[in-house]
Motif scaffolding. Structure first.
Motif, PDB file in Angstrom:
ATOM      1  N   ILE A 106      56.807 -29.261 -25.307  1.00 26.67           N
ATOM      2  CA  ILE A 106      56.474 -27.859 -25.581  1.00 26.67           C
ATOM      3  C   ILE A 106      57.037 -27.438 -26.939  1.00 26.67           C
ATOM      4  O   ILE A 106      56.352 -26.770 -27.716  1.00 26.67           O
ATOM      5  CB  ILE A 106      56.973 -26.951 -24.438  1.00 26.67           C
ATOM      6  CG1 ILE A 106      56.133 -27.203 -23.175  1.00 26.67           C
ATOM      7  CG2 ILE A 106      56.929 -25.483 -24.848  1.00 26.67           C
ATOM      8  CD1 ILE A 106      56.670 -26.537 -21.921  1.00 26.67           C
ATOM      9  N   ALA A 137      52.783 -31.496 -20.280  1.00 27.62           N
ATOM     10  CA  ALA A 137      53.670 -30.419 -20.739  1.00 27.62           C
ATOM     11  C   ALA A 137      53.657 -29.237 -19.779  1.00 27.62           C
ATOM     12  O   ALA A 137      53.836 -28.088 -20.179  1.00 27.62           O
ATOM     13  CB  ALA A 137      53.307 -29.987 -22.158  1.00 27.62           C
ATOM     14  N   HIS A 138      53.399 -29.518 -18.507  1.00 27.75           N
ATOM     15  CA  HIS A 138      53.630 -28.522 -17.457  1.00 27.75           C
ATOM     16  C   HIS A 138      54.334 -29.235 -16.320  1.00 27.75           C
ATOM     17  O   HIS A 138      54.239 -30.455 -16.178  1.00 27.75           O
ATOM     18  CB  HIS A 138      52.344 -27.808 -17.011  1.00 27.75           C
ATOM     19  CG  HIS A 138      51.334 -28.663 -16.335  1.00 27.75           C
ATOM     20  ND1 HIS A 138      51.261 -28.785 -14.961  1.00 27.75           N
ATOM     21  CD2 HIS A 138      50.344 -29.434 -16.824  1.00 27.75           C
ATOM     22  CE1 HIS A 138      50.255 -29.587 -14.646  1.00 27.75           C
ATOM     23  NE2 HIS A 138      49.680 -30.002 -15.766  1.00 27.75           N
ATOM     24  N   CYS A 196      50.542 -24.632 -21.313  1.00 26.35           N
ATOM     25  CA  CYS A 196      51.600 -25.504 -20.811  1.00 26.35           C
ATOM     26  C   CYS A 196      52.660 -24.622 -20.165  1.00 26.35           C
ATOM     27  O   CYS A 196      52.590 -23.398 -20.251  1.00 26.35           O
ATOM     28  CB  CYS A 196      52.186 -26.338 -21.947  1.00 26.35           C
ATOM     29  SG  CYS A 196      52.814 -25.375 -23.334  1.00 26.35           S
ATOM     30  N   VAL A 216      52.448 -20.540 -23.589  1.00 24.00           N
ATOM     31  CA  VAL A 216      53.546 -21.248 -22.932  1.00 24.00           C
ATOM     32  C   VAL A 216      54.066 -20.354 -21.807  1.00 24.00           C
ATOM     33  O   VAL A 216      54.526 -19.239 -22.061  1.00 24.00           O
ATOM     34  CB  VAL A 216      54.678 -21.572 -23.925  1.00 24.00           C
ATOM     35  CG1 VAL A 216      55.739 -22.426 -23.244  1.00 24.00           C
ATOM     36  CG2 VAL A 216      54.133 -22.263 -25.173  1.00 24.00           C
TER      37      VAL A 216
END
Length: 183
Positions: free
Chosen positions: A31, A135-136, A107, A7
């Motif tokens: 996330i 998720a980015h 992500c 992450v």
């Protein structure tokens, strides 16, 4: 294949001030869910923090902390970086090697900078990569919205075949974990 969740840069100074990154709340929720499901599957979770002395991203400052709604668990790993590449001048590669990781689920923030650079660097080091397509995120830019930039990265990175490993863009709800073998 042993997998890890990486992450990147989901920090308060990047997510809290207005204007916020595109789809910020939904990305942060995805996330948080990915981190929880990874931990439940005994998959390592690595939080990469960008830092810069004398800035809102100074180590251990309020802006350096994870964005609201995210929390590192005691078993998670925190990586400190100063460039867009999460591997450059960090111990990320060593931490992954210690665990026998060969695939990364990636992500975070910013789609066109740290996420893109880290995905390419990981593939160059022989890691298969699953980029979590929803998720980015990033901020809107004069030339393109954050959503357009994310869509561009989701189309461009999987098209790169020259590294010899798979790069795929998958939605968060399609991520399935490869549980490491019992010790």
């Amino acid at each position: 294949m042993t997998t890890a969740l990486v992450v990147i840069d989901v920090q308060s100074a990047l997510f809290d001030p207005a204007p916020r990154p595109a789809d910020a709340d939904a990305v942060l929720a995805r996330i948080a869910a990915l981190a929880a499901s990874a931990r439940a599957a005994h998959v390592p979770v690595l939080w990469v923090h960008h830092e810069q002395a004398g800035s809102p991203l100074a180590r251990h400052s309020p802006g350096w902390a994870l964005a609201a709604g995210l929390e590192a668990a005691p078993q998670d790993t925190v990586i400190h970086k100063t460039t867009p590449d999460s591997f450059l001048r960090t111990d990320l590669g060593e931490r992954l090697a210690e665990r026998g990781v060969r695939e990364l689920v990636v992500c975070g923030y910013a789609s066109e900078f740290c996420v893109d650079t880290t995905v390419r660097s990981a593939a160059g080091r022989g890691f298969a990569v699953r980029l979590v397509a929803d998720a980015h995120t990033t901020h809107d830019k004069p030339h393109a919205s954050g959503a357009q930039i994310r869509a561009h990265e989701n189309a461009t990175l999987p098209a790169i075949r020259s590294f010899g490993v798979s790069i795929a863009a998958v939605p968060a709800d399609a991520v399935r974990w490869t549980t490491p073998p019992a010790a």
